[in-house]
Design a protein around this motif. Structure first.
Motif, PDB file in Angstrom:
ATOM      1  N   ILE A 155       0.734  -1.307  -0.164  1.00  9.34           N
ATOM      2  CA  ILE A 155       0.195   0.050   0.035  1.00  9.34           C
ATOM      3  C   ILE A 155       0.963   1.296  -0.045  1.00  9.34           C
ATOM      4  N   VAL A 156       2.005   1.275   0.469  1.00 10.26           N
ATOM      5  CA  VAL A 156       2.860   2.426   0.771  1.00 10.26           C
ATOM      6  C   VAL A 156       3.378   2.676  -0.795  1.00 10.26           C
ATOM      7  N   ARG A 157       3.808   1.436  -1.525  1.00  9.96           N
ATOM      8  CA  ARG A 157       4.055   1.714  -2.938  1.00  9.96           C
ATOM      9  C   ARG A 157       3.139   2.126  -3.821  1.00  9.96           C
ATOM     10  N   TYR A 158       2.115   1.341  -3.743  1.00 13.02           N
ATOM     11  CA  TYR A 158       0.905   1.574  -4.737  1.00 13.02           C
ATOM     12  C   TYR A 158       0.256   3.111  -4.553  1.00 13.02           C
ATOM     13  N   PHE A 159       0.040   3.577  -2.973  1.00  9.21           N
ATOM     14  CA  PHE A 159      -0.973   4.798  -2.902  1.00  9.21           C
ATOM     15  C   PHE A 159      -0.268   5.853  -2.155  1.00  9.21           C
ATOM     16  N   LEU A 160       0.972   5.630  -1.574  1.00 13.74           N
ATOM     17  CA  LEU A 160       1.422   6.714  -0.580  1.00 13.74           C
ATOM     18  C   LEU A 160       2.734   7.298  -1.445  1.00 13.74           C
ATOM     19  N   GLY A 161       3.670   6.358  -1.804  1.00 15.23           N
ATOM     20  CA  GLY A 161       4.927   6.710  -2.551  1.00 15.23           C
ATOM     21  C   GLY A 161       5.921   6.723  -1.472  1.00 15.23           C
ATOM     22  N   PRO A 162       7.242   7.047  -1.919  1.00 14.33           N
ATOM     23  CA  PRO A 162       8.361   7.223  -0.928  1.00 14.33           C
ATOM     24  C   PRO A 162       8.650   8.361  -0.229  1.00 14.33           C
ATOM     25  N   TRP A 163       7.695   9.411  -0.590  1.00 12.59           N
ATOM     26  CA  TRP A 163       8.060  10.673   0.183  1.00 12.59           C
ATOM     27  C   TRP A 163       7.093  10.834   1.281  1.00 12.59           C
ATOM     28  N   VAL A 164       6.144  10.125   1.576  1.00 15.38           N
ATOM     29  CA  VAL A 164       5.139  10.185   2.418  1.00 15.38           C
ATOM     30  C   VAL A 164       5.496   9.315   3.896  1.00 15.38           C
ATOM     31  N   PRO A 165       5.848  10.295   4.818  1.00  9.93           N
ATOM     32  CA  PRO A 165       6.133   9.611   6.302  1.00  9.93           C
ATOM     33  C   PRO A 165       5.367   8.815   6.948  1.00  9.93           C
ATOM     34  N   THR A 166       5.607   7.482   6.992  1.00 12.82           N
ATOM     35  CA  THR A 166       4.441   6.664   7.353  1.00 12.82           C
ATOM     36  C   THR A 166       4.509   6.646   9.087  1.00 12.82           C
ATOM     37  N   SER A 167       5.538   7.174   9.556  1.00  9.69           N
ATOM     38  CA  SER A 167       5.446   7.721  11.074  1.00  9.69           C
ATOM     39  C   SER A 167       4.316   8.355  11.477  1.00  9.69           C
ATOM     40  N   LEU A 168       3.826   9.194  10.472  1.00 11.96           N
ATOM     41  CA  LEU A 168       2.609  10.038  10.961  1.00 11.96           C
ATOM     42  C   LEU A 168       1.514   9.273  10.880  1.00 11.96           C
ATOM     43  N   LEU A 169       1.437   7.989  10.822  1.00 11.55           N
ATOM     44  CA  LEU A 169       0.207   7.035  11.125  1.00 11.55           C
ATOM     45  C   LEU A 169       0.239   6.487  12.415  1.00 11.55           C
ATOM     46  N   ARG A 170       1.090   6.872  13.320  1.00  8.18           N
ATOM     47  CA  ARG A 170       1.079   6.689  14.579  1.00  8.18           C
ATOM     48  C   ARG A 170      -0.113   7.188  15.385  1.00  8.18           C
ATOM     49  N   THR A 171      -0.911   6.571  16.080  1.00  9.63           N
ATOM     50  CA  THR A 171      -1.761   7.440  16.852  1.00  9.63           C
ATOM     51  C   THR A 171      -1.479   8.549  17.673  1.00  9.63           C
ATOM     52  N   GLY A 172      -1.907   9.625  17.330  1.00 11.60           N
ATOM     53  CA  GLY A 172      -1.415  11.094  18.103  1.00 11.60           C
ATOM     54  C   GLY A 172      -0.238  11.705  17.273  1.00 11.60           C
ATOM     55  N   ALA A 173       0.175  11.195  16.269  1.00 10.13           N
ATOM     56  CA  ALA A 173       1.302  11.761  15.558  1.00 10.13           C
ATOM     57  C   ALA A 173       0.649  13.097  14.932  1.00 10.13           C
ATOM     58  N   VAL A 174      -0.086  13.032  14.310  1.00 16.36           N
ATOM     59  CA  VAL A 174      -0.949  14.421  13.821  1.00 16.36           C
ATOM     60  C   VAL A 174      -2.081  14.738  14.713  1.00 16.36           C
ATOM     61  N   PRO A 175      -1.801  15.960  15.336  1.00 17.34           N
ATOM     62  CA  PRO A 175      -2.832  16.464  16.131  1.00 17.34           C
ATOM     63  C   PRO A 175      -4.141  16.566  15.808  1.00 17.34           C
ATOM     64  N   VAL A 176      -4.249  17.022  14.317  1.00 10.45           N
ATOM     65  CA  VAL A 176      -5.638  17.277  13.771  1.00 10.45           C
ATOM     66  C   VAL A 176      -5.465  16.857  12.537  1.00 10.45           C
ATOM     67  N   LEU A 177      -6.554  15.915  12.185  1.00  8.18           N
ATOM     68  CA  LEU A 177      -6.511  15.095  10.980  1.00  8.18           C
ATOM     69  C   LEU A 177      -7.318  15.818   9.840  1.00  8.18           C
ATOM     70  N   PRO A 178      -6.834  16.324   8.884  1.00  7.32           N
ATOM     71  CA  PRO A 178      -7.681  16.908   7.754  1.00  7.32           C
ATOM     72  C   PRO A 178      -8.223  15.727   6.701  1.00  7.32           C
ATOM     73  N   LEU A 179      -9.694  15.920   6.608  1.00  9.53           N
ATOM     74  CA  LEU A 179     -10.139  15.015   5.766  1.00  9.53           C
ATOM     75  C   LEU A 179     -11.432  15.661   4.991  1.00  9.53           C
ATOM     76  N   PRO A 180     -11.675  14.939   3.830  1.00  3.76           N
ATOM     77  CA  PRO A 180     -12.549  15.559   2.716  1.00  3.76           C
ATOM     78  C   PRO A 180     -13.957  15.474   3.672  1.00  3.76           C
ATOM     79  N   LYS A 181     -14.883  16.429   3.523  1.00  3.15           N
ATOM     80  CA  LYS A 181     -16.187  16.464   4.168  1.00  3.15           C
ATOM     81  C   LYS A 181     -16.741  15.623   3.314  1.00  3.15           C
ATOM     82  N   GLY A 182     -17.610  14.499   4.081  1.00  5.39           N
ATOM     83  CA  GLY A 182     -18.655  13.646   3.561  1.00  5.39           C
ATOM     84  C   GLY A 182     -17.789  12.350   3.164  1.00  5.39           C
TER      85      GLY A 182
END
Length: 557
Positions: A184-211
């Motif tokens: 999934i990292v290779r197909y959808f995220l790519g090498p530049w997205v830090p997967t460490s951000l997926l730790r609970t609490g690593a991102v204080p506020v998660l921006p998401l598309p409405k709906g």
């Protein structure tokens, strides 16, 4: 029952193999993949494997027809997710590949064809009312994945009236399992997205598309759904998803301790589009459009067969998030962990150094080499210049072969190129240590320049700043073949000078022989590439190896 699984090495394929192994009615499983797993650990160990590339120009239907002979069911899972910049290739695999499989099923007289469709096949909606399998299925026009899924089902429509053939369409939601994390990292995220951000609490506020709303199903539950339709020979379409639908608050609860902000999708889309164009993320904006437009699926029909999920959507998401953080995978090429190289890590192929070697810092040289020195009969300055120039070439060659091994990893030549990569990497280190041991000048600025020149030179191979030309792999193979021939020369030279350097000549004779084997592999790759590179087909299609990419693995549905 004898079941053939096309695309058995991928995310869904791996789960299907596990489920079929636990199904009493299934006695024999044949797995087809472009590059079958070489390490036959479970669930790949109880399968008879065949290698077939659905994108190849010649012999595909004959090979499939032979493989399908005597089968009670064929499960077709192959789907190309990447490279999403090459629409011709993706249509050839996803749509034309399905047609090839269906024709081979008819030719071989298989009574049951089960095909991996998707919730993406449905037309866009603007409500949350669950739809059953009779909903409109024109796809999401701006999503290549959705458009191809709709086209795939139109292919199945053409075969639906074939006498004696039952066709099943498995319209699954997002299929997640921990072992798919690295993929999934290779197909959808790519090498530049830090997967460490997926730790609970690593991102204080998660921006998401409405709906945003997501239906998810665990890979093992999908595998059991496939096994159920095969055992019952159930035809028609089946929506497959866990009962719970996830909303932004649910995603935030997993990734950001519940804190999130909902943004209009039209604000999020340009950021995703331009990040994809800049190659900062692997997913294009079509995936967002699909996620916002697909309906919630009603899964009553698959449940009527006795199927029920054993994992909730939330559980499956938590598991795959952990798998992404940990770069988890399997021994299958399609699900390879990011930190594992084909052929094994370089270190695993290198003999452990002795204490004396470690003390001197020489790890690649053979026993007894520490007594080496340049005799008075050899011009040390000229020898130093000669070896330094070859080290410069080896630096550029190492970068090129690493890229080639990555690009062709999922092809039948992947393991051979990985072996060459590991050998050349070790040989470069041996050459560097030999220069140091003999007290010769290394001229590191030349190696640095070679590294830069090799990376800049990649732009001249195809005259494109982004993407690749069909001609690029052929040119790279030719350059690499020339470099290997030159490398053979340095080992022959050192073999002839071995006595003057107090080194065993057999070491360099073996290295020269390795170079000859490497060149033979590159010759074979060149022969495979050449017929299709300059051949124009419908829509500009070209041969499958000419467009090779690390993400062209099967079973990515």
């Amino acid at each position: 029952m004898r079941v053939v699984v096309v695309g058995a090495s991928g995310n869904v394929g791996t789960a299907v193999l596990r489920a079929l192994a636990a199904t009493d009615e299934v006695t024999t499983v044949v797995g087809i993949a472009r590059r079958p797993p070489e390490d036959r650990s479970p669930p790949y160990d109880s399968v008879t494997w065949l290698s077939v590339d659905l994108a190849a120009r010649r012999g595909v239907e004959d090979a499939l027809t032979e493989a399908f002979a005597g089968a009670d069911a064929v499960i077709h899972l192959v789907w190309a997710i990447q490279p999403n910049t090459d629409r011709d290739y993706m249509r050839r695999v996803n749509v034309s590949g399905t047609e090839r499989v269906a024709r081979a099923v008819v030719r071989s007289g298989v009574p049951h064809l089960v095909v991996a469709s998707s919730w993406a096949v449905y037309s866009p909606v603007d409500d949350d009312v669950p739809r059953d399998e009779n909903a409109a299925r024109a796809g999401i026009p701006s999503s290549h994945y959705s458009v191809d899924k709709a086209a795939q089902e139109r292919v199945l429509d053409e075969f639906e009236a074939t006498p004696g053939l039952t066709i099943t369409r498995m319209r699954t939601a997002l299929v997640f399992q921990g072992e798919a994390g690295a993929q999934i990292v290779r197909y959808f995220l790519g090498p530049w997205v830090p997967t460490s951000l997926l730790r609970t609490g690593a991102v204080p506020v998660l921006p998401l598309p409405k709906g945003l709303r997501l239906q998810i199903v665990h890979g093992d539950d999908v595998g059991r759904a496939y096994a159920a339709v095969v055992a019952h020979r159930a035809g028609g379409a089946f929506n497959v998803a866990a009962a719970d639908t996830l909303w932004p608050r649910d995603l935030a609860g997993i990734l950001a301790r519940g804190h999130h902000v909902e943004l209009p999708p039209e604000v999020v889309r340009p950021f995703l589009h331009y990040a994809w164009r800049a190659r900062l993320v692997a997913s294009d904006a079509g995936w967002l459009d699909m996620a916002m437009g697909v309906p919630v699926m009603d899964t009553a029909r698959i449940r009527d067969l006795g199927w029920t999920e054993q994992n909730s959507a939330e559980d499956a998401l938590r598991e795959v998030v952990a798998g992404i953080r940990e770069h988890r995978g399997t021994t299958s090429p399609s699900l390879r962990p990011d930190d594992t190289r084909f052929g094994g890590p370089i270190e695993s192929l290198t003999p452990a150094p002795t204490d004396r070697d470690t003390d001197r810092g020489y790890r690649m040289l053979p026993p007894g080499a520490l007594a080496a020195r340049v005799s008075e009969h050899v011009d040390a300055d000229l020898l130093g210049l000669y070896l330094s120039d070859h080290l410069t070439g080896a630096t550029a060659g190492t970068e090129r072969i690493r890229r080639m091994a990555h690009a062709f990893a999922d092809t039948p030549l992947g393991r051979d190129l990985a072996t060459i990569r590991d050998q050349i990497t070790r040989e470069r280190e041996l050459l560097r240590e030999l220069i140091a041991l003999l007290g010769l000048r290394r001229r590191p600025h030349r190696q640095a320049g070679a590294w830069v020149a090799e990376h800049v030179g990649r732009l001249k191979l195809n005259e494109r700043l982004v993407g690749s030309s069909p001609m690029t792999p052929l040119l790279e193979v030719e350059l690499m073949r020339s470099a290997v021939s030159g490398k053979e020369g340095v080992w022959q030279t050192l073999e002839s000078l071995a006595a003057e350097l107090r080194l065993p000549p057999t070491v360099f004779a073996d290295l020269a022989e390795d170079a000859r084997r490497q060149r033979a592999t590159l010759d074979r790759l060149h022969r495979d590439l050449l017929p299709d590179v300059f051949a124009a087909g419908p829509g500009g299609d070209r041969g499958s190896l000419a467009h090779s990419s690390p993400e062209r693995g099967p079973g990515a549905t």
